[in-house]
Design a protein around this motif. Structure first.
Motif, PDB file in Angstrom:
ATOM      1  N   ASN A   1       0.864  -1.181   0.000  1.00 49.52           N
ATOM      2  CA  ASN A   1       0.000   0.000   0.000  1.00 49.52           C
ATOM      3  C   ASN A   1       0.898   1.227   0.000  1.00 49.52           C
ATOM      4  OD1 ASN A   1      -1.957   1.943   0.266  1.00 49.52           O
ATOM      5  ND2 ASN A   1      -2.779   1.192   2.195  1.00 49.52           N
TER       6      ASN A   1
ATOM      7  N   PHE B   1      -7.426  -0.538  -4.504  1.00 49.22           N
ATOM      8  CA  PHE B   1      -6.857  -1.110  -5.717  1.00 49.22           C
ATOM      9  C   PHE B   1      -6.327  -2.514  -5.442  1.00 49.22           C
ATOM     10  CE2 PHE B   1      -3.335  -1.914  -8.558  1.00 49.22           C
ATOM     11  CZ  PHE B   1      -3.752  -1.436  -9.783  1.00 49.22           C
TER      12      PHE B   1
ATOM     13  N   SER C   1      -3.643   5.480 -13.429  1.00 47.86           N
ATOM     14  CA  SER C   1      -3.772   6.907 -13.117  1.00 47.86           C
ATOM     15  C   SER C   1      -3.714   7.754 -14.379  1.00 47.86           C
ATOM     16  CB  SER C   1      -2.671   7.316 -12.141  1.00 47.86           C
ATOM     17  OG  SER C   1      -2.724   8.694 -11.868  1.00 47.86           O
TER      18      SER C   1
ATOM     19  N   ASN D   1      -3.845   3.183  -1.725  1.00 50.30           N
ATOM     20  CA  ASN D   1      -4.304   2.315  -2.814  1.00 50.30           C
ATOM     21  C   ASN D   1      -4.767   0.957  -2.316  1.00 50.30           C
ATOM     22  OD1 ASN D   1      -1.162   2.286  -2.640  1.00 50.30           O
ATOM     23  ND2 ASN D   1      -1.659   0.286  -3.514  1.00 50.30           N
TER      24      ASN D   1
ATOM     25  N   ILE E   1      -0.667   0.752 -11.333  1.00 49.92           N
ATOM     26  CA  ILE E   1      -1.498   1.856 -10.856  1.00 49.92           C
ATOM     27  C   ILE E   1      -1.058   3.184 -11.473  1.00 49.92           C
ATOM     28  CG2 ILE E   1      -0.200   2.535  -8.796  1.00 49.92           C
ATOM     29  CD1 ILE E   1      -2.896   2.666  -7.325  1.00 49.92           C
TER      30      ILE E   1
ATOM     31  N   GLN F   1      -7.859   7.671  -1.882  1.00 48.14           N
ATOM     32  CA  GLN F   1      -8.652   6.453  -1.791  1.00 48.14           C
ATOM     33  C   GLN F   1      -9.922   6.576  -2.620  1.00 48.14           C
ATOM     34  OE1 GLN F   1     -10.512   5.137   2.003  1.00 48.14           O
ATOM     35  NE2 GLN F   1      -8.943   3.548   1.956  1.00 48.14           N
TER      36      GLN F   1
ATOM     37  N   ASP G   1      -5.824   6.771  -8.407  1.00 54.63           N
ATOM     38  CA  ASP G   1      -4.381   6.848  -8.245  1.00 54.63           C
ATOM     39  C   ASP G   1      -4.001   6.326  -6.874  1.00 54.63           C
ATOM     40  OD1 ASP G   1      -5.154   8.841  -6.534  1.00 54.63           O
ATOM     41  OD2 ASP G   1      -4.348  10.485  -7.716  1.00 54.63           O
ATOM     42  N   LEU G   2      -2.721   6.427  -6.553  1.00 52.91           N
ATOM     43  CA  LEU G   2      -2.235   5.882  -5.287  1.00 52.91           C
ATOM     44  C   LEU G   2      -2.225   6.897  -4.160  1.00 52.91           C
ATOM     45  CD1 LEU G   2       0.915   7.078  -5.114  1.00 52.91           C
ATOM     46  CD2 LEU G   2       1.296   5.280  -6.780  1.00 52.91           C
TER      47      LEU G   2
END
Length: 567
Positions: free
Chosen positions: A234, A241, A300, A238, A296, A312, A308-309
């Motif tokens: 993480n 995701f 994005s 993310n 990711i 959330q 995106d990272l």
């Protein structure tokens, strides 16, 4: 006044060869003969197209440049040019005299290989040069793990080898290993494990038994892990995701397709998802977790930073976007069904009956609602079914404790029995599933609702059987496709859950809630359930799966057999 006579006539003066300009000697002369101690040495010329050679040195591996120019026509003339005593005339570019080895010196094929540090190698991050941030012709230093562009005499990898003393590099595209600054390729079987980790590819016979044979593996530090059940980093925010990707990685048709098919001609999104799936199921990994950074970042860019990272997002929103974009990237059609593996696995048909509701006043001026006589029937296709939860209780019980309501999954599935009607604006609608049902069903349990002022969460617990969910009551009978009265069994594959964690907040609104996403996935080979939250993987009891707030569920249609099987 008598003019002084010239020492030689004009005719004799014009017949003498005049020296060439300095610039012409440097750029146009092909071979310059330098007489020194009675010997002559040939110095290669510098090409006129300097920028072309510089670019090739920085980026190209085997780029060749045509050095033949018009200066070659003046070879005979240049050999008669008198030598001028000027230090500037003798200067040559340092790069024009560099010689690169095509192969290692005999007996030194394993030179520098002992400097490789496998513990620092991490090929999960996006392949960008750490200096120029370019993604063209990227090499990874096998000593420090950093990415550099090119391996030519003017490349960043070349200077890194000279300045730091790191000599072994792998091309991230071709998986070839080179030694710099010498420039020769290393062919040694001890490097096969590194090449496999860069792009792991399991043979077909191994992929087909992933769900049948329980297999453990060990990383570089000797830590044991289960291939396919590894943690996912993480990076910032993310976790939504990670939960979705873990669930997709355990759907056998999706997993097998992205692990076995040649997707080199597909889009970057497809290729990066394929690499991530193969790394999750890698049996020879250097570490017990993977990072989704590369995928990711592509998501994005392609979603205009909607996912995106750093922020959330909702797992269901991301899954909708991801499946639709994968379908199109694989050549799927927007109108024709079954044109990609995505639609073949998840897509089904749904019948919707709609009636118009009108409001009229009777003789006593009372408002009456009447349904239109005409019923509009339409058929649509779906990838995911949304299930609505009943309203949560607003008040506490008699002992001042909140009651967490519970509801069976079959109760909220009654939305699709074709009898229970739902009102939407001025329409009354009924839903019914149609044969054939897809191989995998995606259920979205709708927990969050938003209005202009606030976002609300419904904490109702949904109880469900892990195996043998009968979907036949919600499907319109069709004897041609399925015998009437026969059950249609589905078994749970993955369950994405939500948890609200209260965080300290000094704002006027008081305490805020942070969303935590986890995924429960089934180990088919061991018949066990594991819960994955980012880097943490732990076993969970089958009987406690429903105690979490289920949000996204994946169910697999059972092939053959009419028994209920094990619970």
């Amino acid at each position: 006044m008598v003019k002084r006579q010239a020492e030689e006539s004009l005719e004799d003066a014009t017949s003498t060869v005049s020296p060439l300009p300095k610039k012409a000697r440097v750029e146009d002369v092909t071979v310059h003969q330098e007489k020194r101690n009675g010997t002559s040495s040939a110095v290669p010329h510098r090409p006129a197209n300097k920028h072309r050679v510089d670019y090739a040195d920085r980026n190209g591996d085997d780029t060749t440049v045509d050095h033949q120019g018009k200066g070659s026509e003046n070879v005979a003339q240049s050999t008669q040019t008198p030598e001028v005593e000027d230090g500037d005339d003798q200067e040559q570019s340092a790069y024009s005299t560099i010689s690169r080895q095509a192969a290692p010196t005999e007996g030194f094929s394993d030179l520098y290989l002992d400097t490789i540090n496998r513990a620092v190698l991490d090929f999960d991050f996006e392949k960008l040069c750490s200096v120029s941030l370019s993604n063209i012709n990227v090499y990874a230093c096998l000593v420090c793990g950093k990415y550099y562009q090119g391996r030519g005499p003017k490349s960043h990898a070349y200077f890194h080898a000279l300045e730091i003393g790191h000599h072994v590099y792998v091309n991230m595209q071709t998986k070839k290993v080179y030694v710099l600054p010498e420039g020769y390729e290393v062919k040694n079987k001890s490097l096969e494990d590194i090449k496999f980790v860069v792009d792991p590819k399991l043979p077909k016979e191994d992929v087909m038994v992933l769900d049948k044979v329980a297999k453990d593996a060990w990383d570089l530090s000797g830590k044991r892990y289960r291939p396919g059940f590894v943690g996912m980093n993480n990076i910032k925010e993310n976790d939504y995701f990670n939960a979705v990707v873990q669930a997709l990685a355990h759907i056998p048709p999706i997993r097998n397709f992205f692990m076995l098919e040649d997707l080199s001609s597909k889009s970057e999104l497809v290729q990066r998802f394929s690499v991530l799936i193969r790394k999750i199921w890698n049996t020879r990994a250097f570490k017990t977790h993977v990072s989704p950074h590369e995928l990711i970042q592509q998501v994005s860019r392609q979603s205009n930073k909607k996912f995106d990272l750093l922020h959330q997002s909702d797992p269901v929103d991301f899954l909708h976007w991801f499946l639709n974009n994968l379908h199109l990237a694989l050549g799927g059609s927007k109108t024709k069904p079954g044109t990609s593996i995505i639609h073949s696995v998840f897509q089904g048909k749904l019948k919707i009956e709609s009636q118009q509701i009108t409001a009229k006043a009777d003789a006593g001026d009372r408002l009456r609602f009447e349904e239109a006589a005409e019923v509009i029937i339409e058929t649509t296709r779906y990838l995911m079914l949304t299930l609505d939860l009943p309203a949560a209780p607003l008040f506490q019980d008699e002992i001042d404790r909140n009651i967490i309501p519970q509801i069976p999954l079959t109760s909220i599935l009654s939305k699709y029995d074709g009898v229970k009607a739902q009102e939407h604006l001025s329409m009354r609608k009924r839903y019914r599933l149609l044969h054939p049902l897809p191989s995998f069903l995606l259920f979205h349990i709708k927990r969050f609702s938003k209005n202009k002022f606030v976002s609300e969460r419904n904490p109702t617990i949904v109880t469900f059987p892990v195996r043998s969910l009968d979907m036949s009551p919600y499907v319109e009978p069709n004897p041609a496709l399925h015998p009437p009265g026969e059950p249609i069994w589905y078994d749970l594959v993955a369950n994405v859950t939500h948890e609200a964690v209260r965080t300290r907040d000094d704002s006027v609104e008081g305490e805020a809630e942070r969303k935590v996403w986890r995924v429960q996935i089934r180990d088919r080979a061991r018949d066990e359930w594991l819960q994955v939250q980012d880097l943490f993987v732990e076993r969970v009891a089958t009987e406690t799966l429903f105690t979490k707030e289920s949000y996204l569920m994946v169910w697999e249609r059972r092939k053959g057999g009419k028994g209920k099987g094990r619970g």
